[in-house]
Design a protein around this motif. Sequence first.
Motif, PDB file in Angstrom:
ATOM      1  N   ASN A   1       0.772  -1.195  -0.351  1.00 19.09           N
ATOM      2  CA  ASN A   1       0.628  -0.435   0.328  1.00 19.09           C
ATOM      3  C   ASN A   1       0.957   1.458  -0.016  1.00 19.09           C
ATOM      4  O   ASN A   1       0.562   1.193   0.696  1.00 19.09           O
ATOM      5  N   PRO A   2       1.555   1.732  -0.893  1.00 16.62           N
ATOM      6  CA  PRO A   2       2.687   2.446  -1.510  1.00 16.62           C
ATOM      7  C   PRO A   2       1.665   4.168  -0.767  1.00 16.62           C
ATOM      8  O   PRO A   2       0.772   4.424  -1.010  1.00 16.62           O
ATOM      9  N   ARG A   3       2.152   4.601  -0.603  1.00 13.25           N
ATOM     10  CA  ARG A   3       1.981   6.616  -0.098  1.00 13.25           C
ATOM     11  C   ARG A   3       2.272   7.459  -0.602  1.00 13.25           C
ATOM     12  O   ARG A   3       3.226   7.457  -0.478  1.00 13.25           O
ATOM     13  N   GLU A   4       1.545   8.209  -0.737  1.00 15.23           N
ATOM     14  CA  GLU A   4       2.169   8.923  -1.610  1.00 15.23           C
ATOM     15  C   GLU A   4       3.102  10.537  -0.149  1.00 15.23           C
ATOM     16  O   GLU A   4       2.586  10.527   0.405  1.00 15.23           O
ATOM     17  N   MET A   5       4.099  10.542  -0.774  1.00 20.42           N
ATOM     18  CA  MET A   5       4.487  11.598   0.002  1.00 20.42           C
ATOM     19  C   MET A   5       4.473  12.972   0.055  1.00 20.42           C
ATOM     20  O   MET A   5       4.346  13.532  -1.082  1.00 20.42           O
ATOM     21  N   GLU A   6       4.635  13.554   1.444  1.00 21.37           N
ATOM     22  CA  GLU A   6       4.243  14.528   1.260  1.00 21.37           C
ATOM     23  C   GLU A   6       5.130  15.153   1.500  1.00 21.37           C
ATOM     24  O   GLU A   6       6.190  15.523   2.662  1.00 21.37           O
ATOM     25  N   TYR A   7       5.863  15.862  -0.073  1.00 17.41           N
ATOM     26  CA  TYR A   7       7.003  16.659   0.201  1.00 17.41           C
ATOM     27  C   TYR A   7       6.830  18.120   0.578  1.00 17.41           C
ATOM     28  O   TYR A   7       7.822  18.166   1.249  1.00 17.41           O
ATOM     29  N   GLN A   8       5.918  18.971   0.892  1.00 21.94           N
ATOM     30  CA  GLN A   8       5.271  19.921   1.505  1.00 21.94           C
ATOM     31  C   GLN A   8       6.294  19.794   3.279  1.00 21.94           C
ATOM     32  O   GLN A   8       6.766  20.451   3.431  1.00 21.94           O
ATOM     33  N   SER A   9       5.485  18.135   3.786  1.00 24.31           N
ATOM     34  CA  SER A   9       5.754  18.624   4.687  1.00 24.31           C
ATOM     35  C   SER A   9       7.464  18.576   5.436  1.00 24.31           C
ATOM     36  O   SER A   9       8.037  18.704   6.807  1.00 24.31           O
ATOM     37  N   GLU A  10       7.606  17.586   4.214  1.00 24.40           N
ATOM     38  CA  GLU A  10       9.459  16.467   4.938  1.00 24.40           C
ATOM     39  C   GLU A  10       9.912  18.395   4.484  1.00 24.40           C
ATOM     40  O   GLU A  10      10.689  18.641   5.451  1.00 24.40           O
ATOM     41  N   ILE A  11      10.537  19.100   3.790  1.00 25.99           N
ATOM     42  CA  ILE A  11      10.672  20.192   3.011  1.00 25.99           C
ATOM     43  C   ILE A  11      10.630  21.281   4.438  1.00 25.99           C
ATOM     44  O   ILE A  11      11.255  21.623   5.158  1.00 25.99           O
ATOM     45  N   SER A  12       9.373  21.561   5.109  1.00 24.70           N
ATOM     46  CA  SER A  12       9.101  22.063   5.991  1.00 24.70           C
ATOM     47  C   SER A  12       9.970  21.400   7.576  1.00 24.70           C
ATOM     48  O   SER A  12      10.139  22.362   8.248  1.00 24.70           O
ATOM     49  N   LEU A  13       9.561  20.589   7.765  1.00 20.37           N
ATOM     50  CA  LEU A  13      10.296  20.391   8.578  1.00 20.37           C
ATOM     51  C   LEU A  13      11.383  20.562   9.013  1.00 20.37           C
ATOM     52  O   LEU A  13      12.969  20.884  10.148  1.00 20.37           O
ATOM     53  N   ILE A  14      12.291  19.953   7.757  1.00 23.07           N
ATOM     54  CA  ILE A  14      14.247  20.167   7.651  1.00 23.07           C
ATOM     55  C   ILE A  14      14.530  21.590   6.788  1.00 23.07           C
ATOM     56  O   ILE A  14      14.860  22.280   8.421  1.00 23.07           O
ATOM     57  N   TYR A  15      12.975  22.840   7.257  1.00 24.33           N
ATOM     58  CA  TYR A  15      13.059  23.981   7.384  1.00 24.33           C
ATOM     59  C   TYR A  15      13.534  24.505   9.189  1.00 24.33           C
ATOM     60  O   TYR A  15      14.168  25.217   9.457  1.00 24.33           O
ATOM     61  N   SER A  16      12.250  24.195   9.284  1.00 22.41           N
ATOM     62  CA  SER A  16      11.644  24.499  11.062  1.00 22.41           C
ATOM     63  C   SER A  16      12.922  24.065  11.811  1.00 22.41           C
ATOM     64  O   SER A  16      13.134  24.348  12.414  1.00 22.41           O
ATOM     65  N   THR A  17      14.158  22.244  11.548  1.00 23.42           N
ATOM     66  CA  THR A  17      14.403  22.772  12.478  1.00 23.42           C
ATOM     67  C   THR A  17      15.644  23.579  12.011  1.00 23.42           C
ATOM     68  O   THR A  17      15.817  23.223  12.709  1.00 23.42           O
ATOM     69  N   LEU A  18      16.388  23.460  11.018  1.00 25.32           N
ATOM     70  CA  LEU A  18      17.564  24.135  10.947  1.00 25.32           C
ATOM     71  C   LEU A  18      17.196  25.866  11.548  1.00 25.32           C
ATOM     72  O   LEU A  18      18.178  25.657  12.068  1.00 25.32           O
ATOM     73  N   THR A  19      16.588  25.932  11.474  1.00 20.32           N
ATOM     74  CA  THR A  19      15.879  27.720  12.229  1.00 20.32           C
ATOM     75  C   THR A  19      15.107  27.901  13.548  1.00 20.32           C
ATOM     76  O   THR A  19      15.399  28.930  14.050  1.00 20.32           O
ATOM     77  N   ASN A  20      15.349  26.349  14.211  1.00 16.92           N
ATOM     78  CA  ASN A  20      15.317  26.965  15.064  1.00 16.92           C
ATOM     79  C   ASN A  20      16.350  26.766  16.521  1.00 16.92           C
ATOM     80  O   ASN A  20      16.982  25.707  16.517  1.00 16.92           O
ATOM     81  N   GLU A  21      16.179  27.936  16.945  1.00 16.31           N
ATOM     82  CA  GLU A  21      17.109  28.693  17.451  1.00 16.31           C
ATOM     83  C   GLU A  21      17.401  27.572  19.317  1.00 16.31           C
ATOM     84  O   GLU A  21      18.320  26.861  19.362  1.00 16.31           O
ATOM     85  N   GLU A  22      16.020  27.332  19.525  1.00 21.37           N
ATOM     86  CA  GLU A  22      15.976  26.020  20.615  1.00 21.37           C
ATOM     87  C   GLU A  22      17.328  25.058  20.366  1.00 21.37           C
ATOM     88  O   GLU A  22      16.857  24.399  21.496  1.00 21.37           O
ATOM     89  N   LEU A  23      17.294  24.449  18.640  1.00 22.33           N
ATOM     90  CA  LEU A  23      17.778  22.947  19.511  1.00 22.33           C
ATOM     91  C   LEU A  23      19.021  23.085  19.239  1.00 22.33           C
ATOM     92  O   LEU A  23      20.056  22.684  19.426  1.00 22.33           O
ATOM     93  N   LEU A  24      20.012  24.399  19.253  1.00 21.63           N
ATOM     94  CA  LEU A  24      21.537  25.198  18.529  1.00 21.63           C
ATOM     95  C   LEU A  24      22.222  24.535  19.831  1.00 21.63           C
ATOM     96  O   LEU A  24      23.704  24.292  20.143  1.00 21.63           O
TER      97      LEU A  24
END
Length: 467
Positions: free
Chosen positions: A122-145
């Motif tokens: 049952n292949p699931r279609e990738m949500e590209y927007q969610s993946e790229i948003s998580l990458i971007y939000s992770t890199l821009t989150n100052e609390e994770l530094l």
Amino acid sequence: MDLFCVVGESFFKPLVSQFKVIYLECLKIIYESYRSELSYGIDRETLVSKLVYYFENSNISDIEFDDDNEILHNSQTKATTFLRKLKEFGWIEYEISNNQTAKVVMPDHAVSMIQVLIDISNPREMEYQSEISLIYSTLTNEELLGRPYPQILKPVLERTHALFDGLKKLNTSIRKYIESITADKSSEEIIRDFFTYNDEIGSKAYHRIKTEENISRFRNAIISRLRDLLDNPELFLRTVKGYQSIENENDYTDAENAVKGQISEIIDSFRNYDEIVNEIDKKHSKYLKNAVERAKFLLLNTNNAEGKISSVLRYMADGFNRDEQNNLLEDASDEICSLFNIFTPGYLSGESFKTVAISKKLTEVDEIYEPLGLSSEERERHRIAISEKNKNRFTKKNVEKYVAHMLSQRESLRASDLPLESRRDLIRVVFISLYGHSSTCGYKIKPLNEIISANHFKFRDFEIRRS
């Protein structure tokens, strides 16, 4: 570590046996039963009852294994036997709980494998927007530094792999559709596959990566944040230390090189994004073109030249597929030669031998006179007439000027408030409505529900307001 040292030598036997479909369904039932449990374990009796229910409702006939003389007739025996064999193959284990009841437990590798098998089925279609948003939000989150490796670099690397693996899978899936066109399919099958492709890929995954889920919008910011990890000495030191702690790497130099390699890998992936999308674009266009051309070829009318050539080619292809001894250099059979009657023969009549008469009569050429010039008064009258004509044209400029004049003392008015005495007045209302939809127009219109009747014409009233 060797794979079979982990899973065992017999782990994959259920997937290649004659009862592989039944084994897989049983594994799915076991896996789904764990969803409501706190761990990958469930009471054996409860699981057996679920397997019995499956066999009772699946209309599976008597089962006989090659290595067992016993024939399984009833659902209870089938359920317990398949459960026992799955334990022998290493897919499940038994565990005795505190209340002395037996629990069925799936090892880690079995859980991972059944998850993969379910995803393939049952292949699931990738949500590209969610993946790229998580990458971007992770890199821009100052609390994770504070812990840059486990909280930033490691998850970003994993999601980058998942994102670009999804794009490569999309690329591969389009290639499979292209290859399927050359298969021995009818025009109906090709058209059906075309609409399937359009629904599952063209209108979904492909359309999204070209519009709202376009990675290019986030790429520069992502690359900039990754470079900050390299260029900031203190931040880079914490990242390397975090790598040593998480990955159990004692050598600082090796950890430093590994971190640099991971950052470079992510940056290179995003830089190569355009190349991947360009290749997807080419294959997408190629599939659409090939599918249409192939369907047109198969749907050709056999009465015209193209249709007869198509019939010849299909006939010859079928013949060569049936008999490998055929040789293209041999003389064609009479059946094939008869198909080459491509052009409809004409017929002879009494008119056939007549030639087209060519007139050789020469006529005198009229004398060419110099055109009379216009006087200055005539030119001025002509200029004034053209100017008046242009003033009366329904150009955008003239219509905006007229609306501005009508709105000079008010903020808004209705179309029904305008003069509607002549056909020209009604035509002007039409152009006011048309130009009002333009974003560069000096006024805006708002449709109303009231129907206006004037001079045998009807139109829906609308409000005209300054923009």
